[in-house]
Design an enzyme around this catalytic site. Structure first.
Site: not given
Ligand code: RIB
Length: 312
Positions: A255-256
């Site tokens: 999630a970064a």
């Molecule tokens: O960008 C991170 C995300 O990519 C995660 O939360 C995972 O679900 C994938 O979709």
């Protein structure tokens, strides 16, 4: 001047239930037999992460997506609502499972990921059309964990309405960039850049070459490459510029990139200059990468402000 309005942003994309394997105890052989200390589970999906981040950062955040009629799906909708995301355009599908993602963290905080598309395959153009007809948005943000038809279609409708669109083209794949001619921003990470251009980024001149190729193919106004521990690279067709990263101890990059994209979107939609928007986006990514927990580690705008005043 910074418009102190609260922008209304539509995120079109994926909702997944994440399982993240953390803290390598034993390395294994050829990616086989790796032993981890523990795992965490969290709500996730690039779309949902960005929608949640946008709500925490102060936008009117709307999400168009789809979950299954299962515990994971219900908990995702509840989590997004609690964060302040409007979930009117999240459909619950009775036949499909909520998307899932497993991420195997490496020691440096990057990961190997595998996804089950599940209900994300039902994020169809009609759902997005409905949202774009009913509401007035200042910006649309989308990714690639859904049918590509929806990606192209979303861009077509938004472009007709003169709504700027940011594409975060993850996960890595090759798409028809000519279907997105004139898009506002394309912002891939290193792997996604390679998927779209074939260029592996070793240095700044590779970054410029890749950005040029992306811009030529899509005619985007801006290309902003997310280079992880090497920062971000901006290109507008004339000027290329590397933004150095903020030094942090990277533990979990989940999630970064989503935090980066969300901060970029809200900064630009609020009228901040590009330069400042990229610095804020870099800070948001840095905060997220320095803590465990996927979607729960996306920062609020207060956290971004505090981080920036400490790390000028
Ligand atoms: O960008 C991170 C995300 O990519 C995660 O939360 C995972 O679900 C994938 O979709």
């Amino acid at each position: 001047p910074l418009l102190m309005v609260k922008p209304k942003i539509l995120v079109v994309g994926s909702i997944n239930y994440d399982t993240i394997y953390q803290d390598v105890l034993e390395e294994g052989v050829n990616d086989n037999g790796i032993v981890y200390k523990h795992y965490t589970t969290a709500n996730g999906g690039k779309g949902a992460n960005q929608a949640r981040a946008l709500a925490l950062m102060g936008a009117y955040s709307y999400m168009a997506g789809c979950v299954g009629n299962d515990d994971y799906g219900h908990s995702q909708i509840a989590g997004l609502k609690e964060a302040g995301v409007n979930t009117d355009y999240i459909r619950v599908d009775d036949c499909l499972q909520t998307g899932q993602s497993v991420m195997l963290m490496r020691k440096n905080g990057t990961y190997i990921g595998a996804n089950v598309l599940g209900a994300n395959s039902a994020v169809l153009p009609a759902l997005v059309e409905n949202a774009l007809q009913n509401e007035q948005f200042d910006m649309v943000v989308m990714q690639l964990e859904m049918p590509l038809d929806t990606v192209y279609h979303t861009y077509e409708i938004a472009a007709k309405k003169n709504i700027p669109v940011i594409l975060d083209p993850g996960p890595p794949k090759s798409i028809s960039l000519d279907r997105l001619k004139g898009i506002y921003i394309i912002s891939p990470n290193e792997d996604e850049t390679e998927g779209l251009t074939g260029i592996h980024i070793h240095n700044e001149s590779d970054a410029l070459a890749a950005a040029k190729r992306l811009l030529q193919k899509s005619n985007a106004e801006y290309v902003i490459l997310k280079l992880g521990s090497r920062g971000a690279y901006y290109y507008d067709g004339q000027l290329g510029k590397l933004y150095l990263p903020y030094p942090v101890n990277a533990v979990d990059s989940t999630a970064a990139g989503d935090s980066f994209t969300a901060e970029l979107a809200i900064s630009l939609a609020s009228g901040r200059p590009m330069d400042e928007a990229i610095q804020r986006a870099n800070a948001a990514g840095a905060i997220c990468v320095s803590r465990y927990g996927g979607q729960l580690s996306v920062p609020s705008s207060d956290e971004v402000n505090r981080f920036l005043s400490k790390n000028r």
